[in-house]
Design a protein around this motif. Structure first.
Motif, PDB file in Angstrom:
ATOM      1  N   ASP A  35       0.694  -1.136   0.035  1.00  0.00           N
ATOM      2  CA  ASP A  35      -0.072  -0.102   0.161  1.00  0.00           C
ATOM      3  C   ASP A  35       1.012   1.344   0.038  1.00  0.00           C
ATOM      4  OD1 ASP A  35      -2.495  -1.418   0.254  1.00  0.00           O
ATOM      5  OD2 ASP A  35      -2.272  -1.225   2.329  1.00  0.00           O
ATOM      6  N   ARG A  36       1.761   1.260   0.699  1.00  0.00           N
ATOM      7  CA  ARG A  36       2.749   2.379   0.910  1.00  0.00           C
ATOM      8  C   ARG A  36       3.565   2.678  -0.426  1.00  0.00           C
ATOM      9  NH1 ARG A  36       3.132   0.242   6.103  1.00  0.00           N
ATOM     10  NH2 ARG A  36       5.462  -0.689   5.514  1.00  0.00           N
ATOM     11  N   ALA A  37       3.944   1.412  -0.900  1.00  0.00           N
ATOM     12  CA  ALA A  37       4.675   1.734  -2.158  1.00  0.00           C
ATOM     13  C   ALA A  37       3.772   2.313  -3.283  1.00  0.00           C
ATOM     14  CB  ALA A  37       5.327   0.290  -2.495  1.00  0.00           C
ATOM     15  N   ASP A  38       2.550   2.008  -3.167  1.00  0.00           N
ATOM     16  CA  ASP A  38       1.518   2.382  -4.219  1.00  0.00           C
ATOM     17  C   ASP A  38       0.951   3.741  -4.136  1.00  0.00           C
ATOM     18  OD1 ASP A  38       1.969   0.013  -5.736  1.00  0.00           O
ATOM     19  OD2 ASP A  38       0.122  -0.703  -5.156  1.00  0.00           O
ATOM     20  N   GLY A  39       1.151   4.159  -2.940  1.00  0.00           N
ATOM     21  CA  GLY A  39       0.488   5.344  -2.688  1.00  0.00           C
ATOM     22  C   GLY A  39      -0.878   5.547  -2.147  1.00  0.00           C
ATOM     23  N   PHE A  40      -1.381   4.313  -1.709  1.00  0.00           N
ATOM     24  CA  PHE A  40      -2.736   4.331  -1.368  1.00  0.00           C
ATOM     25  C   PHE A  40      -3.047   3.106  -0.719  1.00  0.00           C
ATOM     26  CE2 PHE A  40      -2.754   3.102  -5.814  1.00  0.00           C
ATOM     27  CZ  PHE A  40      -3.196   1.815  -5.873  1.00  0.00           C
ATOM     28  N   ILE A  41      -4.171   2.773   0.275  1.00  0.00           N
ATOM     29  CA  ILE A  41      -4.526   1.831   0.759  1.00  0.00           C
ATOM     30  C   ILE A  41      -5.448   1.052  -0.152  1.00  0.00           C
ATOM     31  CG2 ILE A  41      -5.717   0.771   2.882  1.00  0.00           C
ATOM     32  CD1 ILE A  41      -4.666   2.882   4.450  1.00  0.00           C
ATOM     33  N   HIS A  42      -5.028  -0.229  -0.519  1.00  0.00           N
ATOM     34  CA  HIS A  42      -6.075  -0.919  -1.160  1.00  0.00           C
ATOM     35  C   HIS A  42      -7.271  -1.646  -0.365  1.00  0.00           C
ATOM     36  CE1 HIS A  42      -3.165  -1.714  -4.746  1.00  0.00           C
ATOM     37  NE2 HIS A  42      -2.352  -1.408  -3.865  1.00  0.00           N
ATOM     38  N   PHE A  43      -8.517  -1.545  -0.835  1.00  0.00           N
ATOM     39  CA  PHE A  43      -9.542  -2.161  -0.335  1.00  0.00           C
ATOM     40  C   PHE A  43     -10.121  -2.899  -1.555  1.00  0.00           C
ATOM     41  CE2 PHE A  43     -10.552   1.764   2.245  1.00  0.00           C
ATOM     42  CZ  PHE A  43      -9.793   1.505   3.187  1.00  0.00           C
ATOM     43  N   SER A  44     -11.025  -3.870  -1.018  1.00  0.00           N
ATOM     44  CA  SER A  44     -12.207  -4.600  -1.938  1.00  0.00           C
ATOM     45  C   SER A  44     -13.460  -4.472  -1.553  1.00  0.00           C
ATOM     46  CB  SER A  44     -11.512  -6.156  -1.861  1.00  0.00           C
ATOM     47  OG  SER A  44     -10.194  -6.332  -2.225  1.00  0.00           O
ATOM     48  N   THR A  45     -14.260  -4.466  -2.625  1.00  0.00           N
ATOM     49  CA  THR A  45     -15.656  -4.654  -2.366  1.00  0.00           C
ATOM     50  C   THR A  45     -16.122  -6.056  -1.859  1.00  0.00           C
ATOM     51  OG1 THR A  45     -16.470  -5.435  -4.394  1.00  0.00           O
ATOM     52  CG2 THR A  45     -16.286  -3.077  -4.127  1.00  0.00           C
ATOM     53  N   PRO A  46     -17.413  -6.444  -1.422  1.00  0.00           N
ATOM     54  CA  PRO A  46     -17.478  -7.726  -1.031  1.00  0.00           C
ATOM     55  C   PRO A  46     -17.485  -8.685  -2.199  1.00  0.00           C
ATOM     56  CG  PRO A  46     -19.139  -6.652  -0.097  1.00  0.00           C
ATOM     57  CD  PRO A  46     -18.226  -5.388  -1.242  1.00  0.00           C
ATOM     58  N   ALA A  47     -17.673  -8.252  -3.380  1.00  0.00           N
ATOM     59  CA  ALA A  47     -17.818  -8.970  -4.728  1.00  0.00           C
ATOM     60  C   ALA A  47     -16.347  -9.354  -5.065  1.00  0.00           C
ATOM     61  CB  ALA A  47     -18.602  -8.512  -5.829  1.00  0.00           C
ATOM     62  N   GLN A  48     -15.367  -8.470  -4.730  1.00  0.00           N
ATOM     63  CA  GLN A  48     -13.886  -8.576  -5.180  1.00  0.00           C
ATOM     64  C   GLN A  48     -13.102  -9.249  -4.279  1.00  0.00           C
ATOM     65  OE1 GLN A  48     -13.499  -4.431  -5.405  1.00  0.00           O
ATOM     66  NE2 GLN A  48     -13.851  -4.142  -7.562  1.00  0.00           N
ATOM     67  N   LEU A  49     -13.712  -9.731  -2.762  1.00  0.00           N
ATOM     68  CA  LEU A  49     -12.807 -10.366  -1.995  1.00  0.00           C
ATOM     69  C   LEU A  49     -12.195 -11.749  -2.413  1.00  0.00           C
ATOM     70  CD1 LEU A  49     -14.238  -9.402   1.510  1.00  0.00           C
ATOM     71  CD2 LEU A  49     -12.030  -9.207   0.788  1.00  0.00           C
ATOM     72  N   SER A  50     -13.041 -12.551  -2.777  1.00  0.00           N
ATOM     73  CA  SER A  50     -12.482 -13.830  -2.890  1.00  0.00           C
ATOM     74  C   SER A  50     -11.236 -13.924  -4.004  1.00  0.00           C
ATOM     75  CB  SER A  50     -13.610 -14.887  -3.426  1.00  0.00           C
ATOM     76  OG  SER A  50     -14.574 -14.873  -2.507  1.00  0.00           O
ATOM     77  N   ASP A  51     -11.394 -13.024  -5.182  1.00  0.00           N
ATOM     78  CA  ASP A  51     -10.477 -12.893  -6.125  1.00  0.00           C
ATOM     79  C   ASP A  51      -9.259 -12.255  -5.536  1.00  0.00           C
ATOM     80  OD1 ASP A  51     -11.979 -14.264  -7.950  1.00  0.00           O
ATOM     81  OD2 ASP A  51     -12.649 -12.451  -9.094  1.00  0.00           O
ATOM     82  N   THR A  52      -9.337 -11.223  -4.723  1.00  0.00           N
ATOM     83  CA  THR A  52      -8.280 -10.691  -4.271  1.00  0.00           C
ATOM     84  C   THR A  52      -7.553 -11.293  -3.205  1.00  0.00           C
ATOM     85  OG1 THR A  52      -9.417  -8.419  -4.136  1.00  0.00           O
ATOM     86  CG2 THR A  52      -7.515  -8.729  -2.462  1.00  0.00           C
ATOM     87  N   LEU A  53      -8.214 -12.258  -2.255  1.00  0.00           N
ATOM     88  CA  LEU A  53      -7.685 -13.180  -1.467  1.00  0.00           C
ATOM     89  C   LEU A  53      -6.757 -14.288  -2.228  1.00  0.00           C
ATOM     90  CD1 LEU A  53     -10.276 -13.557   1.258  1.00  0.00           C
ATOM     91  CD2 LEU A  53      -7.954 -13.006   1.652  1.00  0.00           C
ATOM     92  N   SER A  54      -7.285 -14.844  -3.417  1.00  0.00           N
ATOM     93  CA  SER A  54      -6.643 -15.949  -4.093  1.00  0.00           C
ATOM     94  C   SER A  54      -5.618 -15.240  -4.901  1.00  0.00           C
ATOM     95  CB  SER A  54      -7.727 -16.500  -5.201  1.00  0.00           C
ATOM     96  OG  SER A  54      -8.270 -15.902  -6.193  1.00  0.00           O
ATOM     97  N   LYS A  55      -5.792 -14.028  -5.618  1.00  0.00           N
ATOM     98  CA  LYS A  55      -4.551 -13.538  -6.425  1.00  0.00           C
ATOM     99  C   LYS A  55      -3.286 -13.178  -5.450  1.00  0.00           C
ATOM    100  CE  LYS A  55      -3.569 -10.207  -9.632  1.00  0.00           C
ATOM    101  NZ  LYS A  55      -3.679  -9.975 -11.045  1.00  0.00           N
ATOM    102  N   HIS A  56      -3.786 -12.513  -4.329  1.00  0.00           N
ATOM    103  CA  HIS A  56      -2.654 -11.698  -3.653  1.00  0.00           C
ATOM    104  C   HIS A  56      -2.279 -12.393  -2.084  1.00  0.00           C
ATOM    105  CE1 HIS A  56      -2.536  -8.243  -6.313  1.00  0.00           C
ATOM    106  NE2 HIS A  56      -3.808  -8.513  -6.205  1.00  0.00           N
ATOM    107  N   PHE A  57      -2.966 -13.394  -1.553  1.00  0.00           N
ATOM    108  CA  PHE A  57      -2.715 -13.847  -0.170  1.00  0.00           C
ATOM    109  C   PHE A  57      -2.519 -15.287  -0.192  1.00  0.00           C
ATOM    110  CE2 PHE A  57      -4.576  -9.731   0.138  1.00  0.00           C
ATOM    111  CZ  PHE A  57      -3.634  -8.995   1.073  1.00  0.00           C
ATOM    112  N   THR A  58      -2.732 -15.943  -1.330  1.00  0.00           N
ATOM    113  CA  THR A  58      -2.476 -17.723  -1.097  1.00  0.00           C
ATOM    114  C   THR A  58      -1.172 -17.947  -0.423  1.00  0.00           C
ATOM    115  OG1 THR A  58      -3.683 -17.883  -3.227  1.00  0.00           O
ATOM    116  CG2 THR A  58      -2.275 -19.560  -2.562  1.00  0.00           C
ATOM    117  N   GLY A  59      -1.553 -18.787   0.396  1.00  0.00           N
ATOM    118  CA  GLY A  59      -0.426 -19.192   1.166  1.00  0.00           C
ATOM    119  C   GLY A  59       0.082 -18.204   2.349  1.00  0.00           C
ATOM    120  N   ALA A  60      -0.671 -17.166   2.551  1.00  0.00           N
ATOM    121  CA  ALA A  60      -0.011 -16.199   3.511  1.00  0.00           C
ATOM    122  C   ALA A  60      -0.524 -16.539   4.978  1.00  0.00           C
ATOM    123  CB  ALA A  60      -0.705 -14.756   3.166  1.00  0.00           C
ATOM    124  N   GLY A  61      -1.326 -17.648   5.070  1.00  0.00           N
ATOM    125  CA  GLY A  61      -1.400 -18.020   6.606  1.00  0.00           C
ATOM    126  C   GLY A  61      -2.632 -17.189   6.975  1.00  0.00           C
TER     127      GLY A  61
END
Length: 124
Positions: A35-61
């Protein structure tokens, strides 16, 4: 899934447990290192959450899902910007205060590595 006019009234921030502890301890956050590198805090809508989790957080614990009503954020600080496949994603150009977060839940992946979203989260 492209949204022409954003209709979400609630957005979500996915945090690591350490990031969540920092928000609670300091009362605010400027976001993750990405977020800090991009200059903003990334959010997701309810409809976007599952895709965000699978794309950016797989294996994150274990993670923490924070719910933020848009009414708690300054309209001038939230921008809807095109990202994946032209979908408009909410971005916060400012600080996320702990008192803007209405609810939070722990997130854990199932045995297939898919994060299970809470049944009680808002769908708007």
């Amino acid at each position: 899934m492209s949204e022409i006019t954003p209709t979400a009234t609630t957005v979500y921030k996915i945090l690591t447990p350490d990031e969540w502890d920092k928000v609670c301890g300091e009362g605010e956050t400027r976001g993750s290192p990405l977020d800090r590198a991009d200059g903003f805090i990334h959010f997701s809508t309810p409809a976007q959450l599952s895709d965000t989790l699978s794309k950016h957080f797989t294996g994150a614990g274990p993670l923490v899902l924070a719910e933020i009503p848009l009414s708690q954020l300054s309209e001038q600080d939230v921008r809807w910007e095109a990202a994946r496949q032209g979908d408009l994603f909410p971005h916060l150009y400012g600080i996320l205060r702990r008192d803007s977060i209405s609810q939070h839940w722990p997130l854990h992946a199932d045995d297939r590595g898919v994060y299970v979203l809470p049944e009680t989260m808002s769908q708007t």
